[in-house]
Enzyme design. Structure first.
Site, PDB file in Angstrom:
ATOM      1  CG  HIS A  83      -1.958  -1.050   1.237  1.00 31.58           C
ATOM      2  ND1 HIS A  83      -3.237  -0.888   0.770  1.00 31.58           N
ATOM      3  CD2 HIS A  83      -1.895  -2.331   1.666  1.00 31.58           C
ATOM      4  CE1 HIS A  83      -3.922  -2.017   0.932  1.00 31.58           C
ATOM      5  NE2 HIS A  83      -3.120  -2.909   1.459  1.00 31.58           N
ATOM      6  CG  ASN A 156      -7.979  -4.128   1.021  1.00 25.87           C
ATOM      7  OD1 ASN A 156      -7.258  -3.151   1.255  1.00 25.87           O
ATOM      8  ND2 ASN A 156      -7.533  -5.360   1.062  1.00 25.87           N
ATOM      9  CG  HIS A 347      -2.270  -1.152  14.503  1.00 27.99           C
ATOM     10  ND1 HIS A 347      -2.936  -2.361  14.457  1.00 27.99           N
ATOM     11  CD2 HIS A 347      -1.135  -1.388  15.196  1.00 27.99           C
ATOM     12  CE1 HIS A 347      -2.242  -3.266  15.104  1.00 27.99           C
ATOM     13  NE2 HIS A 347      -1.135  -2.710  15.552  1.00 27.99           N
ATOM     14  CE1 TYR A 370      -2.100  -4.569   9.229  1.00 27.13           C
ATOM     15  CE2 TYR A 370      -2.032  -2.407   8.226  1.00 27.13           C
ATOM     16  CZ  TYR A 370      -2.419  -3.720   8.185  1.00 27.13           C
ATOM     17  OH  TYR A 370      -3.107  -4.210   7.112  1.00 27.13           O
TER      18      TYR A 370
END
Ligand code: HEM
Length: 725
Positions: A83, A156, A347, A370
């Site tokens: 990403h 997403n 996160h 994360y």
């Protein structure tokens, strides 16, 4: 107001009702007069270093030069492992009515409360400088700055994922990223390692169907759905818990590009999505989504024929409707891309009371990943202090020190319990009933490194997805599989993949296999391979189709913020164009005039018409529709250049609305419409309106028909007919 003034007004809603915006203000630096060093010492000359004589060597003592160069040398931080490429904006979220029945989360209680948010959209595979319109999953991360702490919904634009267990995430990403020996290809899954992995991991099949669909090439970030993907839990103040799936539903509808268009845009404007989002917000066309929830009572956990903990499965909306519970509005662009979009740290483990994880093993792995990655990406453990990551509520704990610590913690005691922090009163946090309470869960099971058999069905939902597509969407999926697999050098990989697809749909697999130089798909061969797990879960999915999954079947016409090209040359009939253009713009559609050169063309009545773009610097792929005004000389000039004809032809092949007026219709001659109504769908022709007699009705009607065509996004019946040729 001029466009520039309007834009700058839109850029500055520094309104007091967004607590995050107000907080960020303190860290914002306006352009100053003069220059200083980072220590505040005034710099007299920013052009010349300190030298021993005008032609002599530079001196090490030049602290001004050294500071400037040193800072420059360290400007880059590692890009995100995945990403990396993203764009983001500020806004707010507001719930429609209290959700207290299901959750105690403070930001979901009061319809009057606007919770500040920061949203970052991203692609997954490409580097930070890759193109926006590549075929890929899009990230949709939302940070809610709530009064109880930050809540991150890190999702997403596709509701399922490639893998079921976080253990496979590094393998998945290594497979899709550029191949390690030669570093190619950039931001593309169409290569051997990705399909090698995918074909060996049948659990990826459902997600592959989505990734090969037009969902993976969105028309705009503003026209994408978002999904929390995993099953989470909502917990109310009594401790009752429900499973929940989160959705974002865009107000502008869900729309994709066509593949050829996506590829061409990547060359013409690699920043296509980023620019579209930025410009919409600058104009005041604030993008909006509704937050949707599918709420599932705990006793229905096993009612669906698949496991709610399996991230390769979705809950069909026909089985559990999506309740729309609030709205998200993005109303402010960032002031500084690096400080905000790059430094933001999302996160999935940033929760607030009232929202909980499930045991989904993909989600559980993310909970580690994360913070761990952000430690190196953001250079230490204090990135929560970066302005963009700070909560808007107070925070207090005894975590101390570390790289780049900004908070100056007063006091003698940095531990708990203590009796020194506050005038002799003992400070102890030890089992209170306030704050985040983890939902009690019975845990009595052996330690195992194994996949649950309830995760074994890899194909039912892939078939559900394919069955739910319209005819043109199915064609696009087949074409995408063919495109990708045709780039795979190893025939065995291609074969394995189509063998897997035979478990989704025989016809799909057969059609994909054609032209790939391999044997017919063999479902039995796939079933005999390692990694293939036979479906043994109790129950069965009770629907064969889920119409909600189709973008085409669900498209609600909406012309707002679409962009159309008006093709012009000298001699254009500007008098009849003017009222048509005004009516189009009144409907919320933006017009750009495309001509043979920048500057102006002169109209048939010798008026000057401003040209925004040229055939050389743009293309039909940048627009949602094409208008060809009247004017004999102009139409002849356009037809003679070839560029305009190509523009029209390409827009036609991509299913866009075309409208030709008067003599402009001569540009449509290149389209072989053959009197076929499907081929002519969305191709409008009109006589020149006689506006000089004051008859505006026909101009308005032309505009309305054109806008209605553009609002449909694409004329799929035309594309389907063209594909069949
Ligand atoms: C359903 C599955 C997943 C979804 C929806 C998802 C989504 C996202 C999104 C949207 C971002 C970008 C955040 C941003 O905008 O800054 C991101 C970043 C990232 N994800 Fe995931 N991800 C998933 C699975 C995983 C898994 C399983 C792992 C690892 C075990 C992982 C590791 C990462 C990492 C390391 C980053 C970079 C974070 C950063 O540097 O800020 N993701 N993910």
């Amino acid at each position: 107001m001029t466009a520039a003034k309007k834009a700058s007004a839109a850029r500055k809603p520094r309104n007091g009702d967004n607590a995050k915006t107000a907080q960020l203000e303190a860290s914002t630096m306006a352009p100053g007069s003069g220059l200083t060093t980072n220590q505040g010492v005034r710099i007299p000359d920013n052009h010349n270093s300190l030298k021993a004589g005008v032609r002599g060597p530079s001196l090490l003592e030049d602290f001004i030069l050294r500071e400037k160069i040193t800072h420059f040398d360290h400007e880059r931080i590692p890009e995100r492992v995945v990403h990396a490429r993203g764009s983001a904006a500020h806004g707010y979220f507001q719930v429609y009515k209290s959700m207290s029945q299901f959750t105690s989360a403070d930001f979901l209680q009061d319809p009057a409360l606007k919770t500040p948010v920061f949203v970052r959209f991203s692609t997954v595979a490409g580097s930070v400088g890759s193109a926006d319109t590549v075929r890929d999953v899009r990230g949709f991360s939302t940070k809610f700055y709530t009064r109880e702490g930050n809540y991150d919904l890190v999702g997403n634009n596709i509701p399922v994922f490639f893998i079921q267990d976080a253990m496979k995430f590094p393998d998945l990403i290594h497979a899709v990223k550029p191949e390690p020996h030669h570093g190619m290809p950039q931001a593309a899954s169409a290569h051997d390692t990705f399909w090698d992995f995918a074909s060996l991991m049948p659990e990826s099949t459902h997600m592959l169907m989505w990734a090969m669909s037009d969902r993976a090439i969105p028309r705009s970030l503003r026209m994408m759905e978002g999904f929390g993907v995993h099953t989470f839990r909502l917990v109310n103040s009594r401790g009752d818990s429900h499973f929940v799936k989160f959705h974002w539903k865009p107000r502008l509808g869900v729309h994709g590009l066509v593949w050829e268009e996506a590829q061409k845009i990547a060359g013409l404007d690699p920043d296509f999505h980023r620019r579209d989002l930025w410009e919409a917000i600058e104009r005041g066309d604030y993008p909006e989504w509704e937050l949707g929830v599918q709420i599932i009572p705990p006793d229905k956990e096993h009612a669906f024929g698949f496991d709610l903990l399996d991230a390769t499965k979705l809950v069909p909306e026909e089985l559990v409707p999506v309740q729309r519970i609030g709205k998200l509005v993005l109303d402010r662009n960032v002031d500084n891309f690096f400080a905000e979009t790059e430094q933001v740290a999302f996160h999935p483990g940033h929760l607030v009371p009232g929202i909980e994880f499930s045991n989904d093993p993909l989600l559980q792995g993310r909970l580690f990943s994360y913070t761990d990655t952000q430690l190196s990406r953001l250079g230490g453990p204090n990135f929560h202090e970066l302005p963009i990551n700070r909560g808007v509520c107070p925070f207090h704990n005894f975590q101390r020190d570390g790289m780049h610590r900004q908070t100056i913690a007063r006091g003698q005691a940095a531990y708990e319990p203590n009796s020194l922090a506050g005038s002799g009163v003992q400070f102890r946090v030890d089992g209170g009933s306030e704050g985040f309470q983890s939902l009690p869960d019975e845990m009595d099971s052996p330690k195992l490194r194994r996949r649950s058999p309830s995760f074994d069905d890899h194909f039912t939902q892939a078939t559900l997805f394919f069955n739910s597509m319209s005819a043109i969407e199915k064609e696009h999926i087949i074409a995408a599989f063919r495109f990708e697999l045709s780039k795979v050098a190893m025939p065995a990989i291609r074969q394995r993949m189509v063998d897997n697809l035979a478990h989704v749909d025989q016809k799909l697999a057969r059609r994909v296999s054609q032209g790939l130089g391999i044997d017919a798909p063999d479902a039995k061969a796939a079933a005999g391979r390692p990694g293939f797990r036979a479906h043994s879960y109790k129950g069965k999915l009770s629907v064969d189709e889920s119409p909600a999954l189709s973008m085409v079947e669900h498209a609600e016409p909406n012309p707002r913020t679409r962009v159309v090209a008006i093709l012009v040359a000298d001699g254009v009939d500007s008098a009849s164009l003017k009222p048509i253009r005004e009516a189009i713009e009144h409907a919320g559609v933006m017009c750009k005039v495309v001509g043979p050169h920048l500057g102006k063309v002169s109209s048939a009545s010798k008026r000057q018409v401003d040209v925004d773009q040229t055939f050389a610097n743009t293309g039909s792929v940048m627009f949602d529709g094409v208008l060809i005004p009247a004017g004999a000389e102009h139409a002849a000039a356009l037809a003679a250049t070839g560029e305009a004809l190509r523009f029209v032809d390409e827009a036609y092949r991509h299913g866009k609305t075309l409208c030709a007026i008067g003599e402009g219709a001569s540009l449509l001659d290149i389209l072989a419409l053959d009197g076929d109504p499907d081929k002519a769908a969305g191709v409008l022709q009109a006589g020149t309106p006689t506006v000089n007699t004051g008859d505006m009705a026909s101009a308005t009607q032309i505009a309305q028909e054109f806008v209605a065509g553009v609002a449909r996004h694409r004329h799929w019946e035309r594309l389907f007919k063209l594909l069949a040729q």
